[in-house]
Design a protein around this motif. Structure first.
Motif, PDB file in Angstrom:
ATOM      1  N   ASP A 162       0.475  23.277 -99.230  1.00  0.00           N
ATOM      2  CA  ASP A 162      -0.287  23.467 -98.740  1.00  0.00           C
ATOM      3  C   ASP A 162      -1.852  24.978 -99.175  1.00  0.00           C
ATOM      4  O   ASP A 162      -3.222  24.255 -99.940  1.00  0.00           O
ATOM      5  CB  ASP A 162      -0.189  22.899 -97.152  1.00  0.00           C
ATOM      6  CG  ASP A 162       0.075  21.567 -96.983  1.00  0.00           C
ATOM      7  OD1 ASP A 162       0.325  21.009 -97.474  1.00  0.00           O
ATOM      8  OD2 ASP A 162       0.123  21.640 -96.333  1.00  0.00           O
ATOM      9  N   ARG A 165      -1.364  24.718-102.651  1.00  0.00           N
ATOM     10  CA  ARG A 165      -2.497  23.695-103.461  1.00  0.00           C
ATOM     11  C   ARG A 165      -3.814  23.281-102.875  1.00  0.00           C
ATOM     12  O   ARG A 165      -5.037  23.346-104.253  1.00  0.00           O
ATOM     13  CB  ARG A 165      -1.911  22.150-102.483  1.00  0.00           C
ATOM     14  CG  ARG A 165      -2.629  20.832-103.090  1.00  0.00           C
ATOM     15  CD  ARG A 165      -2.119  19.815-102.255  1.00  0.00           C
ATOM     16  NE  ARG A 165      -2.807  18.518-102.973  1.00  0.00           N
ATOM     17  CZ  ARG A 165      -2.985  18.210-104.300  1.00  0.00           C
ATOM     18  NH1 ARG A 165      -1.222  17.932-104.408  1.00  0.00           N
ATOM     19  NH2 ARG A 165      -3.572  17.220-104.194  1.00  0.00           N
ATOM     20  N   HIS A 166      -4.143  24.138-102.045  1.00  0.00           N
ATOM     21  CA  HIS A 166      -5.170  24.500-101.813  1.00  0.00           C
ATOM     22  C   HIS A 166      -6.471  25.405-102.901  1.00  0.00           C
ATOM     23  O   HIS A 166      -7.153  24.589-103.214  1.00  0.00           O
ATOM     24  CB  HIS A 166      -5.984  25.063-100.245  1.00  0.00           C
ATOM     25  CG  HIS A 166      -7.362  25.470-100.017  1.00  0.00           C
ATOM     26  ND1 HIS A 166      -8.309  24.490-100.101  1.00  0.00           N
ATOM     27  CD2 HIS A 166      -8.251  27.155-100.244  1.00  0.00           C
ATOM     28  CE1 HIS A 166      -9.839  25.934-100.412  1.00  0.00           C
ATOM     29  NE2 HIS A 166      -9.411  27.129-100.044  1.00  0.00           N
ATOM     30  N   GLU A 167      -6.089  26.239-103.383  1.00  0.00           N
ATOM     31  CA  GLU A 167      -5.916  27.153-104.539  1.00  0.00           C
ATOM     32  C   GLU A 167      -6.456  27.298-105.951  1.00  0.00           C
ATOM     33  O   GLU A 167      -7.009  27.374-106.111  1.00  0.00           O
ATOM     34  CB  GLU A 167      -5.276  28.840-103.856  1.00  0.00           C
ATOM     35  CG  GLU A 167      -5.479  29.812-103.025  1.00  0.00           C
ATOM     36  CD  GLU A 167      -6.684  30.474-103.838  1.00  0.00           C
ATOM     37  OE1 GLU A 167      -7.321  30.072-104.440  1.00  0.00           O
ATOM     38  OE2 GLU A 167      -7.309  31.036-102.600  1.00  0.00           O
ATOM     39  N   GLY A 170      -8.065  23.189-106.053  1.00  0.00           N
ATOM     40  CA  GLY A 170      -9.666  23.330-105.517  1.00  0.00           C
ATOM     41  C   GLY A 170     -10.128  24.276-107.230  1.00  0.00           C
ATOM     42  O   GLY A 170     -11.284  23.565-107.241  1.00  0.00           O
TER      43      GLY A 170
END
Length: 269
Positions: A162, A165-167, A170
């Motif tokens: 997670d 995935r955010h970095e 995003g």
């Protein structure tokens, strides 16, 4: 009488401006770039047309390359993970210029890319570019392709799915909003990755992630293997104050090896 004196004075001023007649005022030297705090010295009388800031000597150092051959792309292996490359496996006489981050927005970069007329791939960090996203739009117009490099440049290796995935997703999402094209390639910060990184890159819709074979800083190219760029090598530099010297050094290293810069995106199927 006063009117005659005023008319005579005006005539003398016009004469001085147009022809230099009369007594010559002491000349004051114009301020030089070297005397301006924070401004780089520039060769006198050698600025490129359009006020690019590049000197004639710098322009003369840009090598002339033959056209790149028709690309022979590699196919990323099928599976749940993105490909991982530090060089493209090819025998074609090409190398790939990649530039990371985006913190230092050197004004000469646009003219340099335009004059060199070579493709480059920009792996951009969102936090680094947000002060002036338009700077990179201008570089796109001169042959750059924008790809992803996270939001905030963290160490990804060892982080959870997670967090990564955010970095990764995003950053790609933000670049798509800014530039109208979603990245298909990725470079992890520091070149560090793990199996989770490559899975996230794949799940975020990108084909491959990249390391490098050569790095450049302060105008010096450093090699991982040998002392020359090899066909398919990926070269790394950054948006740093020495951008002009770094870019010229990269071009010269590729030219010395008898290679031509090619577009990285063209070699990943």
């Amino acid at each position: 009488m006063w009117s005659r004196h005023r008319a005579l004075g005006a005539l003398l001023v016009v004469c001085a401006l147009l022809t230099g007649c009369g007594a010559k005022a002491p000349e004051r030297a114009a301020p030089s770039a070297a005397a301006t705090p924070g401004a780089p010295a520039m060769a006198s009388g050698s600025a490129a047309a359009g006020g690019s800031g590049l000197s004639a000597a710098q322009m003369a150092r840009i090598p002339h390359f033959p056209p790149a051959p028709a690309p022979q792309p590699v196919t990323v292996p099928a599976g749940p993970s993105a490909g991982w490359y530090s060089a493209i496996p090819t025998g074609q006489p090409v190398a790939f210029i990649t530039i990371d981050d985006g913190w230092t927005k050197v004004p000469e970069a646009e003219a340099l890319l335009k004059a060199a007329h070579v493709p480059v791939t920009l792996f951009l960090e969102i936090n680094a570019i947000k002060s002036d996203p338009g700077y990179f739009t201008r570089l796109e117009q001169d042959g750059a392709v924008i790809e992803a490099h996270t939001i905030s440049h963290p160490e990804l290796k060892g982080k959870s799915y997670d967090v990564q995935r955010h970095e990764i997703c995003g950053g790609a999402d933000e670049l798509a909003k800014l530039y109208g094209r979603r990245p298909v390639l990725f470079r992890p910060p520091f070149g560090d990755k793990d199996a989770t990184t490559l899975k996230v890159v794949h799940d975020c819709g990108m084909k491959a992630a990249f390391f490098w074979k050569e790095t450049t800083d302060k105008g010096i190219v450093r090699y991982q293997e040998g002392q020359a760029v090899k066909p398919g090598d990926i070269l790394l530099m950054h948006f740093r104050p020495a951008f002009v010297e770094d870019f010229l050094a990269v071009l010269q290293a590729i030219s010395n090896a008898g290679l031509t810069p090619a577009r990285l995106e063209d070699y990943i199927a």
